[in-house]
Every structure is written in structure tokens, then in C-alpha cells.
Design a protein around this motif. Structure first.
Motif, short mmCIF file in Angstrom:
data_model
loop_
_atom_site.label_atom_id
_atom_site.label_comp_id
_atom_site.label_asym_id
_atom_site.label_seq_id
_atom_site.Cartn_x
_atom_site.Cartn_y
_atom_site.Cartn_z
N GLU A 24 59.85 42.57 39.75
CA GLU A 24 60.16 42.13 41.03
C GLU A 24 60.31 43.57 41.97
N ARG A 286 63.81 50.47 54.42
CA ARG A 286 63.71 49.21 53.38
C ARG A 286 63.84 49.41 52.18
N LYS A 293 66.86 41.35 46.51
CA LYS A 293 65.41 41.50 47.09
C LYS A 293 65.06 40.97 48.15
N LEU A 294 65.31 39.73 48.55
CA LEU A 294 65.11 38.77 49.61
C LEU A 294 65.58 39.42 51.13
N GLN A 296 65.48 42.82 51.75
CA GLN A 296 64.52 43.68 52.30
C GLN A 296 63.28 42.82 52.63
N ARG A 297 62.79 41.68 51.95
CA ARG A 297 61.82 41.02 52.80
C ARG A 297 62.09 40.60 54.13
N ASP A 300 61.72 43.62 56.61
CA ASP A 300 60.58 43.78 56.60
C ASP A 300 59.96 42.61 57.58
N ALA A 301 60.07 41.46 57.50
CA ALA A 301 59.72 40.38 58.37
C ALA A 301 60.07 40.49 59.95
#
Length: 312
Positions: A24, A286, A293-294, A296-297, A300-301
Motif C-alpha cells: 500500500e 501529504r 491511507k484513504l 492521504q488520498r 490529494d483529491a
């Protein structure tokens, strides 16, 4: 890659949890059969993963147990071209229920800045450990008698500072805004010890509005969610600094809840105090997110969405 028996055992871990964390974190596929580890992915990803695994193998040889935290620290160190041991060996706080260390290069830089400066600003998105690490350092300073008390504060912006409209006594009114600070404290110390420190006045948690007019000596003072301070509130807070004290100010300038016509005190202070001696500004990003980990996403989004031009 051929691994030694101890390294293969540690990398597999319980139900392959270390391998899954590696996959991951590094964005590639890992297949461990016996002592042979196969890395599948792009050339650059495979090279980076190989370097991380070599560092992890060195930790196992030195007698360390591996886990997701070690994977994160090693991967961050390799990416930042920093010594792995410098991160993992920096134990900020340890007791029966918690061992707190930096887990990324950015977090290590942040912790070092707090130790070296009287005032430190930690600025970055959710999940980067800004508050948690500051509370750990404050707890360590209190327990080692470097300071006489810890003071934790936040602006109660969501209530518009109109706490009188909320039900209950003062503690009940402010608890929702200060709960993350309480949670961090109870992670560091047993509940009975926290309550005793509160009773003796060695730990104080209060809304920012209650700081006005005070001089805070011999204290480790943390201002959390500082993006929701006004310029006037930030100035008021910083000028509470007394002798023998240290301040840490944390916030995320992408989550400002102030009215649109009010400039954030955290945004303004980076211009006002830039270059002032004994004040540090540490940006976290980030790469320092250590929650799921979601998270971090999500960071980013939202970053991509905020940078995109608005449609007509």
C-alpha cells in the motif's frame, strides 16, 4: 530478492500485515514465497521498494520488530534521503500504553524544531501528527520537569465563541472543541494520572478566549486549530509567552472556518514573523499523513479540486 529467515518472518508478520503495508505504501505488488521476495511494478517503484526492504532488513538484523509504523518511517526516510535510525530512534514519549516516535521525515523535522525553538508553527493537513506529537513532547517536558504545566487551547469558532448558548456548565460547553486534546493526553498517560495533574493545575485545557490578559510562565503551551484564529487573537496568544515557556501552534490553512471577510491569524503570522529569531515554521504535507491511507488520498483529491479552475 533473497531474504534471511528472520527478515522473511518479520516481513510476513501476522497474516502478511507488513507485506500488505509495504504494498500500500510503495504502490507495487509483493510476493513472498519462502525466502524469496518478488517485486512487481514500474522500474522506479521497484528500485525504491528494494531500498526500503534493505533498510527494513537492517532493522531486523539489529533486533527490531517490524510493523506498519516502521514501514512508514523507513519509506519516508528513503524518499527524503534521510537516515532511518534518526527517525525511529527518536522516542518522544514512552509508557506502558504508548511509545511515540516520529514516523516521517517531516514529523522528525517538526519535533526537532519544537525542541530547538521557543515558538514553533506546525502547518499541514489532517493526519500529519501536528497535535499528537506536540502533546507528546509537552507530556515529556512536564514529566521530566522541564516545565511546570501544560496549557492546551483552541478557538471555539464553530460556536462563534458564543458558548453561553450551549447547555451545561463551562466544561460541558467547551468539551466538544477540546476533545482532540483530551484524547491525545489520555493516550500519553493513564486516566488517573491525567485527572491528578488536572486537579493540581499542572494540565489546563481552555478555550482561546480565556487566555486574554494572562502571562504564561514555566509552561508548555499548545494552540491547536490555529487556522481559526483571527489576526488579533493570534497576536494576543503569542504575547502571552512568559519566562521558561515554549509554544507550539498547529493548524491547517486549507480548513479555515472563519467568515470569508476575516483573514486567518495563522495565514497572516507566516508573513509577519517570517525570519524572526527563535521562531520556526514547519510545513507538513501529504507525505506526513499517518492516518488511514484513504486520508492521504482525500487530501490529494481536495488539493486537486482546489487548484482546478472553476467552471462558468
Amino acid at each position: 530478492m533473497e531474504l534471511t529467515d528472520p527478515v522473511a518472518v518479520e516481513l510476513a508478520g501476522e497474516q502478511d500485515r507488513v507485506l500488505r503495508s509495504l504494498e500500500e505504501r510503495l504502490g507495487l505488488s509483493l510476493d513472498l514465497r519462502g525466502n524469496r521476495l518478488t517485486l512487481s511494478g514500474g522500474e522506479r517503484e521497484v528500485a525504491s521498494a528494494a531500498a526500503v526492504i534493505e533498510e527494513l532488513a537492517g532493522l531486523v538484523t539489529a533486533g527490531r520488530e517490524l510493523g506498519p509504523a516502521a514501514v512508514e518511517a523507513v519509506a519516508s526516510a528513503v524518499e527524503g534521503d534521510r537516515p532511518v535510525r534518526g527517525i525511529l530512534d527518536d522516542v518522544i514519549w514512552r509508557n506502558r500504553q504508548a511509545v511515540v516516535t516520529p514516523r516521517t521525515v517531516g514529523q522528525k523535522t517538526y519535533c526537532d524544531a519544537i525542541r530547538r525553538h521557543t515558538i514553533t508553527f506546525g502547518i499541514g493537513p489532517a493526519g500529519t501528527g501536528k497535535t499528537y506529537l506536540a502533546v507528546a513532547l509537552a507530556t515529556s517536558a512536564l514529566m521530566s520537569r522541564q516545565v511546570g504545566r501544560i496549557i492546551l487551547t483552541r478557538p471555539a469558532v464553530e460556536a462563534g465563541e458564543r458558548l453561553g448558548f450551549l447547555p451545561g456548565d463551562l466544561q460541558a460547553k467547551v468539551d466538544p472543541y477540546l476533545r482532540p486534546l483530551f484524547d491525545a493526553l489520555y493516550d500519553m498517560l493513564e486516566a488517573e494520572r491525567v485527572e491528578a495533574l488536572f486537579a493540581r493545575g499542572q494540565i489546563e485545557v481552555a478555550p482561546l478566549a480565556f487566555m486574554r490578559g494572562r502571562t504564561l510562565n514555566d509552561s508548555f503551551i499548545i494552540l491547536d486549530e490555529a487556522q481559526n484564529t483571527t489576526i488579533e487573537q493570534m497576536k494576543m496568544f503569542l504575547t502571552r509567552l512568559g519566562f521558561g515557556s515554549r509554544m507550539v501552534v498547529t493548524g491547517d490553512i486549507t480548513q479555515i472556518d472563519l467568515p470569508r471577510d476575516r483573514r486567518s491569524g495563522l495565514v497572516a503570522v507566516t508573513d509577519v514573523l517570517a525570519g524572526v529569531e527563535d521562531i520556526a515554521f514547519v510545513p507538513l504535507d501529504r507525505r506526513d499523513v499517518v492516518r488511514h491511507k484513504l486520508v492521504q488520498r482525500i487530501v490529494d483529491a481536495y488539493g486537486v479540486a482546489e487548484e482546478a479552475p472553476t467552471g462558468s
